[in-house]
Design a protein around this motif. Structure first.
Motif, short mmCIF file in Angstrom:
data_model
loop_
_atom_site.label_atom_id
_atom_site.label_comp_id
_atom_site.label_asym_id
_atom_site.label_seq_id
_atom_site.Cartn_x
_atom_site.Cartn_y
_atom_site.Cartn_z
N SER A 1 -6.66 -2.63 -2.30
CA SER A 1 -6.07 -3.96 -2.16
C SER A 1 -4.59 -3.89 -1.83
N ILE A 2 -3.90 -2.87 -2.38
CA ILE A 2 -2.48 -2.69 -2.06
C ILE A 2 -2.33 -2.28 -0.59
N GLY A 3 -3.22 -1.39 -0.13
CA GLY A 3 -3.17 -0.97 1.27
C GLY A 3 -3.38 -2.12 2.23
N LYS A 4 -4.33 -3.00 1.93
CA LYS A 4 -4.58 -4.16 2.79
C LYS A 4 -3.38 -5.09 2.77
N CYS A 5 -2.74 -5.20 1.62
CA CYS A 5 -1.56 -6.06 1.51
C CYS A 5 -0.43 -5.53 2.38
N MET A 6 -0.31 -4.21 2.46
CA MET A 6 0.75 -3.58 3.26
C MET A 6 0.57 -3.85 4.75
N THR A 7 -0.67 -4.04 5.19
CA THR A 7 -0.93 -4.22 6.62
C THR A 7 -0.97 -5.69 7.03
N SER A 8 -0.78 -6.59 6.10
CA SER A 8 -0.85 -8.02 6.43
C SER A 8 0.54 -8.64 6.44
N GLY A 9 1.25 -8.48 7.53
CA GLY A 9 2.58 -9.08 7.68
C GLY A 9 3.65 -8.28 6.97
N SER A 10 4.72 -8.98 6.56
CA SER A 10 5.84 -8.32 5.90
C SER A 10 5.44 -7.85 4.52
N PHE A 11 5.89 -6.65 4.17
CA PHE A 11 5.53 -6.08 2.89
C PHE A 11 6.78 -5.55 2.22
N ASP B 1 6.40 -2.02 -10.17
CA ASP B 1 6.17 -1.47 -11.51
C ASP B 1 4.74 -0.96 -11.64
N VAL B 2 3.79 -1.75 -11.14
CA VAL B 2 2.38 -1.40 -11.28
C VAL B 2 2.03 -0.19 -10.42
N VAL B 3 2.55 -0.12 -9.21
CA VAL B 3 2.31 1.03 -8.34
C VAL B 3 2.85 2.30 -9.00
N THR B 4 4.03 2.20 -9.59
CA THR B 4 4.61 3.35 -10.28
C THR B 4 3.72 3.78 -11.44
N LEU B 5 3.21 2.80 -12.20
CA LEU B 5 2.31 3.09 -13.31
C LEU B 5 1.03 3.77 -12.83
#
Length: 254
Positions: free
Chosen positions: A67-77, A31-35
């Motif tokens: 922060s979202i990009g780093k989250c995507m590269t840390s394991g399963s996303f 939801d937040v990414v879409t916003l």
């Protein structure tokens, strides 16, 4: 110019009311990414609970594209299952500032975060400031300087027909007269005195009255600009500066 007069505070970002957008740490990341995509946001402050007037201590983090990009590269996303809390920057990464803080000080604090959150005397959050805001402020401050400099250059070209002794006549004291060796040594108030005294000798077909009246207004605007007036240059002042610049640059014969 004194250091005290040159201080520009964060209040310059608060001239207009701005409705802030917040998200909750329990909100869906999707939801937040879409916003963020829809609104063109690069970062959004995060609260734990929804409240009417968020205060400095209410902010628990910030969600950013980094922060979202780093989250995507840390394991399963999984965009559909993750929450904002899983990808947000913690409160420790946020730079907070008062609306009375100097812009230059906040710019230094933002070096490792690229944003800061501004709060007022009650610690109520007013807005988020980014490098884009700083760049916009810089351009807003520099543009009047540039136009005034252009006006001064046109006036100097008009006064180049005068001798050094005639230029010196504009000085109010013997010490000031001694410092004047060319048109580049003149102060703005001295331009008007010379234009008034030697108008018929100058290389222009412009109206003496119109130009002198306009330059009186320009001088007042210039003084405000040199003192870094917090509210900046008004639209009417900016329009006048541009009009005088255009008038002089088109009418002074090269």
């Amino acid at each position: 110019m004194s250091e005290e007069r040159a201080v520009q505070t964060m209040s310059c970002f608060l001239r207009e009311s701005q409705e802030l957008t917040y998200v909750l740490d329990g909100d869906s990341l999707k939801d937040v990414v879409t916003l963020m995509v829809m609104k063109g946001y690069s970062q959004i402050p995060v609260l734990h609970n929804k409240i009417a007037v968020p205060r400095e201590m209410s902010i628990v983090g910030v969600i950013t594209w980094e922060s979202i990009g780093k989250c995507m590269t840390s394991g399963s996303f999984s965009l559909g299952t993750l929450k904002v809390a899983d990808c947000m920057l913690p409160r420790e990464r946020i730079r907070f500032c008062r609306e009375t803080d100097a812009v230059k000080d906040i710019a230094e604090k933002m070096a490792d975060t690229e944003f800061a959150i501004v709060f007022d005397e009650t610690r109520a959050v007013r807005r988020m400031v980014t490098y884009f805001d700083l760049a916009s402020l810089y351009l807003e401050m520099v543009k009047p300087f540039s136009i005034i400099e252009s006006i001064e250059m046109s006036i100097r070209r008009m006064l180049e027909v005068l001798s050094v002794d005639e230029l010196k006549a504009a000085g109010r004291t013997d010490e000031r007269k001694e410092r004047i060796q060319s048109v580049s040594d003149l102060e703005f108030s001295e331009y008007r005195a010379l234009l008034s005294a030697y108008w018929d000798r100058l290389n222009t077909n412009l109206s003496k009255k119109v130009v002198l009246d306009a330059l009186e207004d320009v001088n007042m605007i210039r003084n405000a600009v040199m003192h870094f007036r917090p509210e900046g240059v008004s639209p009417s002042d900016a329009k006048l500066l541009q009009e005088v610049k255009s008038l002089l640059s088109m009418s002074v014969k090269g």
